[in-house]
Design a protein around this motif. Structure first.
Motif, PDB file in Angstrom:
ATOM      1  N   ALA A 278       0.823  -1.208   0.000  1.00 32.18           N
ATOM      2  CA  ALA A 278       0.000   0.000   0.000  1.00 32.18           C
ATOM      3  C   ALA A 278       0.858   1.259   0.000  1.00 32.18           C
ATOM      4  CB  ALA A 278      -0.919  -0.006   1.224  1.00 32.18           C
ATOM      5  N   ASP A 279       0.421   2.257  -0.772  1.00 28.06           N
ATOM      6  CA  ASP A 279       1.077   3.569  -0.865  1.00 28.06           C
ATOM      7  C   ASP A 279       2.502   3.498  -1.386  1.00 28.06           C
ATOM      8  OD1 ASP A 279      -1.035   5.273  -0.075  1.00 28.06           O
ATOM      9  OD2 ASP A 279      -0.739   4.674   2.011  1.00 28.06           O
ATOM     10  N   SER A 280       2.830   2.439  -2.109  1.00 31.98           N
ATOM     11  CA  SER A 280       4.142   2.368  -2.764  1.00 31.98           C
ATOM     12  C   SER A 280       4.096   3.101  -4.089  1.00 31.98           C
ATOM     13  CB  SER A 280       4.555   0.912  -2.975  1.00 31.98           C
ATOM     14  OG  SER A 280       4.782   0.268  -1.743  1.00 31.98           O
ATOM     15  N   ASN A 281       5.225   3.674  -4.477  1.00 33.32           N
ATOM     16  CA  ASN A 281       5.303   4.475  -5.699  1.00 33.32           C
ATOM     17  C   ASN A 281       6.604   4.186  -6.432  1.00 33.32           C
ATOM     18  OD1 ASN A 281       2.998   6.691  -5.407  1.00 33.32           O
ATOM     19  ND2 ASN A 281       3.959   6.470  -3.398  1.00 33.32           N
ATOM     20  N   ASN A 282       6.554   4.338  -7.755  1.00 32.83           N
ATOM     21  CA  ASN A 282       7.810   4.346  -8.499  1.00 32.83           C
ATOM     22  C   ASN A 282       7.957   5.671  -9.236  1.00 32.83           C
ATOM     23  OD1 ASN A 282       5.932   3.112 -10.850  1.00 32.83           O
ATOM     24  ND2 ASN A 282       7.775   3.949 -11.805  1.00 32.83           N
ATOM     25  N   SER A 283       9.181   6.121  -9.356  1.00 30.54           N
ATOM     26  CA  SER A 283       9.475   7.282 -10.189  1.00 30.54           C
ATOM     27  C   SER A 283       9.620   6.803 -11.629  1.00 30.54           C
ATOM     28  CB  SER A 283      10.768   7.953  -9.725  1.00 30.54           C
ATOM     29  OG  SER A 283      11.195   8.909 -10.683  1.00 30.54           O
ATOM     30  N   ASN A 284       9.061   7.563 -12.557  1.00 31.30           N
ATOM     31  CA  ASN A 284       9.265   7.240 -13.974  1.00 31.30           C
ATOM     32  C   ASN A 284       9.913   8.390 -14.733  1.00 31.30           C
ATOM     33  OD1 ASN A 284       7.049   8.965 -13.937  1.00 31.30           O
ATOM     34  ND2 ASN A 284       5.930   7.839 -15.522  1.00 31.30           N
ATOM     35  N   LEU A 285      10.336   9.438 -13.995  1.00 33.23           N
ATOM     36  CA  LEU A 285      10.972  10.606 -14.605  1.00 33.23           C
ATOM     37  C   LEU A 285      12.004  11.158 -13.640  1.00 33.23           C
ATOM     38  CD1 LEU A 285      11.029  12.881 -16.828  1.00 33.23           C
ATOM     39  CD2 LEU A 285       9.274  14.044 -15.465  1.00 33.23           C
ATOM     40  N   LYS A 286      13.224  11.317 -14.119  1.00 34.09           N
ATOM     41  CA  LYS A 286      14.280  11.861 -13.270  1.00 34.09           C
ATOM     42  C   LYS A 286      14.060  13.355 -13.035  1.00 34.09           C
ATOM     43  CE  LYS A 286      18.458  10.272 -13.886  1.00 34.09           C
ATOM     44  NZ  LYS A 286      19.773   9.882 -14.473  1.00 34.09           N
ATOM     45  N   ASN A 287      14.481  13.830 -11.877  1.00 33.62           N
ATOM     46  CA  ASN A 287      14.279  15.247 -11.536  1.00 33.62           C
ATOM     47  C   ASN A 287      14.984  16.194 -12.504  1.00 33.62           C
ATOM     48  OD1 ASN A 287      12.695  14.586  -9.396  1.00 33.62           O
ATOM     49  ND2 ASN A 287      14.203  15.036  -7.817  1.00 33.62           N
ATOM     50  N   ASN A 288      16.081  15.725 -13.097  1.00 33.62           N
ATOM     51  CA  ASN A 288      16.794  16.566 -14.065  1.00 33.62           C
ATOM     52  C   ASN A 288      16.375  16.286 -15.507  1.00 33.62           C
ATOM     53  OD1 ASN A 288      17.961  14.091 -14.508  1.00 33.62           O
ATOM     54  ND2 ASN A 288      20.017  14.694 -13.797  1.00 33.62           N
ATOM     55  N   TYR A 289      15.362  15.426 -15.670  1.00 36.53           N
ATOM     56  CA  TYR A 289      14.778  15.124 -16.983  1.00 36.53           C
ATOM     57  C   TYR A 289      15.770  14.442 -17.920  1.00 36.53           C
ATOM     58  CZ  TYR A 289      10.586  17.800 -15.773  1.00 36.53           C
ATOM     59  OH  TYR A 289       9.431  18.241 -15.184  1.00 36.53           O
ATOM     60  N   GLU A 290      16.812  13.851 -17.382  1.00 36.35           N
ATOM     61  CA  GLU A 290      17.794  13.165 -18.221  1.00 36.35           C
ATOM     62  C   GLU A 290      17.280  11.798 -18.671  1.00 36.35           C
ATOM     63  OE1 GLU A 290      21.543  12.863 -16.263  1.00 36.35           O
ATOM     64  OE2 GLU A 290      22.111  14.938 -16.694  1.00 36.35           O
ATOM     65  N   GLU A 291      17.966  11.246 -19.660  1.00 37.12           N
ATOM     66  CA  GLU A 291      17.668   9.911 -20.151  1.00 37.12           C
ATOM     67  C   GLU A 291      17.860   8.884 -19.036  1.00 37.12           C
ATOM     68  OE1 GLU A 291      19.607   6.784 -23.426  1.00 37.12           O
ATOM     69  OE2 GLU A 291      20.347   8.833 -23.225  1.00 37.12           O
ATOM     70  N   VAL A 292      16.958   7.911 -18.979  1.00 38.14           N
ATOM     71  CA  VAL A 292      17.017   6.875 -17.943  1.00 38.14           C
ATOM     72  C   VAL A 292      17.952   5.749 -18.380  1.00 38.14           C
ATOM     73  CG1 VAL A 292      15.674   5.210 -16.611  1.00 38.14           C
ATOM     74  CG2 VAL A 292      14.664   7.418 -17.237  1.00 38.14           C
ATOM     75  N   LYS A 293      18.779   5.299 -17.446  1.00 43.45           N
ATOM     76  CA  LYS A 293      19.614   4.115 -17.667  1.00 43.45           C
ATOM     77  C   LYS A 293      19.027   2.947 -16.889  1.00 43.45           C
ATOM     78  CE  LYS A 293      23.920   6.664 -18.411  1.00 43.45           C
ATOM     79  NZ  LYS A 293      25.326   6.884 -17.951  1.00 43.45           N
ATOM     80  N   LEU A 294      19.259   1.731 -17.396  1.00 45.29           N
ATOM     81  CA  LEU A 294      18.625   0.545 -16.837  1.00 45.29           C
ATOM     82  C   LEU A 294      19.631  -0.595 -16.769  1.00 45.29           C
ATOM     83  CD1 LEU A 294      15.583   0.088 -16.043  1.00 45.29           C
ATOM     84  CD2 LEU A 294      15.361  -1.125 -18.210  1.00 45.29           C
TER      85      LEU A 294
ATOM     86  N   ASN B 166       4.593   1.646   1.507  1.00 40.05           N
ATOM     87  CA  ASN B 166       5.344   2.897   1.388  1.00 40.05           C
ATOM     88  C   ASN B 166       6.731   2.723   0.782  1.00 40.05           C
ATOM     89  OD1 ASN B 166       3.332   4.664   2.632  1.00 40.05           O
ATOM     90  ND2 ASN B 166       3.827   3.584   4.523  1.00 40.05           N
ATOM     91  N   THR B 167       6.901   1.709  -0.053  1.00 43.77           N
ATOM     92  CA  THR B 167       8.188   1.532  -0.732  1.00 43.77           C
ATOM     93  C   THR B 167       8.317   2.558  -1.848  1.00 43.77           C
ATOM     94  OG1 THR B 167       8.148  -0.830  -0.253  1.00 43.77           O
ATOM     95  CG2 THR B 167       9.675  -0.092  -1.939  1.00 43.77           C
ATOM     96  N   MET B 168       9.526   3.117  -2.001  1.00 44.36           N
ATOM     97  CA  MET B 168       9.792   4.118  -3.032  1.00 44.36           C
ATOM     98  C   MET B 168      10.857   3.579  -3.985  1.00 44.36           C
ATOM     99  SD  MET B 168       9.814   7.654  -0.794  1.00 44.36           S
ATOM    100  CE  MET B 168      11.267   7.165   0.153  1.00 44.36           C
ATOM    101  N   PHE B 169      10.498   3.473  -5.255  1.00 44.49           N
ATOM    102  CA  PHE B 169      11.432   2.957  -6.260  1.00 44.49           C
ATOM    103  C   PHE B 169      11.943   4.099  -7.121  1.00 44.49           C
ATOM    104  CE2 PHE B 169       8.854  -0.866  -5.432  1.00 44.49           C
ATOM    105  CZ  PHE B 169       9.862  -1.783  -5.178  1.00 44.49           C
ATOM    106  N   ASN B 170      13.251   4.141  -7.305  1.00 43.91           N
ATOM    107  CA  ASN B 170      13.863   5.131  -8.176  1.00 43.91           C
ATOM    108  C   ASN B 170      13.487   4.899  -9.637  1.00 43.91           C
ATOM    109  OD1 ASN B 170      15.621   7.165  -6.958  1.00 43.91           O
ATOM    110  ND2 ASN B 170      16.687   5.409  -6.043  1.00 43.91           N
ATOM    111  N   THR B 171      13.683   5.929 -10.450  1.00 40.02           N
ATOM    112  CA  THR B 171      13.502   5.812 -11.895  1.00 40.02           C
ATOM    113  C   THR B 171      14.395   4.696 -12.433  1.00 40.02           C
ATOM    114  OG1 THR B 171      13.394   8.228 -11.813  1.00 40.02           O
ATOM    115  CG2 THR B 171      13.360   7.207 -13.986  1.00 40.02           C
TER     116      THR B 171
END
Length: 390
Positions: free
Chosen positions: A267-283, A312-317
């Motif tokens: 419950a209330d877990s989220n993932n980021s799908n956009l970096k704060n600096n709007y840079e290209e995502v690496k995986l 409340n887990t938070m996942f990075n981009t």
């Protein structure tokens, strides 16, 4: 005609999902790649890793067509396959993607390149080669599958308490939906057999809600999104794919993401799908053992089968979670979490195999499924195969 779907080099690039299934068992659109062939009347078998072959066997017939497992078929492509004679093949953009071969059931499989005639297929084909292709190409495949499944059929009716915008919707028998909003002007909406859409859910197509799956009260779904069979989804979801038997039942955001089977998002877990600096995502890429550029600005969470996270887990981009990981605690965990990991931002330890199998067995039993010896052997193999990352 017998089609043998052959895993290629892309299989390593599609881990963690291909740790536990052949490439052709990836779900994109409404159907898995294998189901796209089966729906068109072909018998399908698999040429995959040895440890997967007990669950996904190879069937040798005297004349078979060996097809690259990552290619999503179209009507034109399957007609080209049906027209093949032994010794003929199909090329697409310079690659041999289909070969009609004669097979001796007692001998080794012949090489796919042993064809004397190669035809060029010039129409567009969707090929799944990287993790992010699953959500990136989901809209195209959802439309293609929608056309395939609904052709010549009449939709069941929804209750008049629902609000339908546009008419690009198909409903299978047994669907329960009340007081929900379906906007089909942005893409088709397919609701599978015995699916449930609770009051207050709002859907902006395209959407595939597969059989026996459920949208919870107040869910907000932006397409193109696929909710595979026997899933429960709530909160906010955008351009994501859930393969099946997975839950994201509560508030929280899931965007530009892919979940395997038997996953659970707290419950209330989220993932980021956009970096704060709007840079290209690496995986993270298992094939290279390093992070690679995706070319995407929006890219979220990729979670392998049987993995879970606490509330409340938070996942990075651009986070890749392996198979059977258990993630919890405050802060952002690292953006590559190996299979059979236990912990979070404060550190990771090994999720012992015996405990992981016990949990998997309990989870599957809740859905009337059994962790049989074949499934257990696959997870055991993945545990051994991924030790180097823990």
């Amino acid at each position: 005609m017998n089609i043998i779907l052959k895993d290629g080099p892309e299989s390593d690039h599609l881990k963690p999902f291909t740790f536990t299934r052949p490439v052709s068992e990836l779900r994109i659109g409404i159907l898995t790649i294998a189901e796209k062939y089966q729906k068109r009347g072909f018998d399908v078998s698999y040429l995959t890793s040895n440890y997967l072959s007990a669950k996904y066997p190879l069937v040798k017939k005297p004349v078979s067509v060996l097809v690259s497992a990552n290619v999503c078929p179209t009507d034109a492509f399957v007609q080209a396959i049906a027209d093949l004679k032994p010794g003929e093949g199909i090329r697409h953009q310079g690659n041999l993607i289909a070969s009609c071969i004669e097979i001796d059931p007692e001998a080794e499989m012949p090489e796919p390149g042993s064809v004397h005639s190669k035809k060029e297929f010039k129409d567009h084909l969707t090929s799944i080669e990287k993790l992010w292709h699953i959500f990136q190409y989901n809209g195209t495949e959802l439309q293609n599958d929608f056309n395939l499944i609904t052709k010549g059929r009449t939709s069941a009716e929804l209750s008049p308490t629902n609000k339908i915008i546009g008419d690009n919707i198909f409903v299978e028998e047994g669907v329960w939906a009340e007081c929900a909003v379906f906007n089909t002007k942005t893409g088709p909406i397919y609701i599978g057999k015995d699916a449930t859409v609770m009051e207050g859910a709002t859907v902006r197509g395209a959407l595939a809600l597969c059989e026996h799956s459920q949208l919870n009260m107040g869910a907000k779904i932006y397409g193109p999104t696929t909710v595979g069979p026997y899933c429960k989804v709530g909160g906010e979801v955008n351009n994501s794919v859930l393969f099946g038997y997975s839950n994201k039942g509560h508030e929280g955001f899931l965007g530009n993401s892919v979940l395997g089977e038997w996953c659970n998002i707290g419950a209330d877990s989220n993932n980021s799908n956009l970096k704060n600096n709007y840079e290209e995502v690496k995986l993270w890429n298992y094939a290279t053992g390093s992070f690679e550029r995706t070319g995407l600005q929006f890219c979220g969470l990729f979670m392998g089968d049987h993995s879970k996270c606490g509330i409340n887990t938070m996942f990075n981009t651009g986070t890749v979670v392996g198979v059977s990981a258990n993630i919890f605690g405050s802060g952002f965990p690292r953006n590559f979490i190996p299979s059979f990991s236990w912990g979070g931002a404060q550190g990771l330890t090994t999720y012992k195999l015996e405990k992981a199998l016990e949990t998997a067995s309990r989870v599957m039993a809740r859905r009337g499924k059994t962790l049989n010896p074949i499934e257990s052997d696959i997870l055991t193999h993945v545990y051994e195969q991924t030790k180097e990352y823990r």
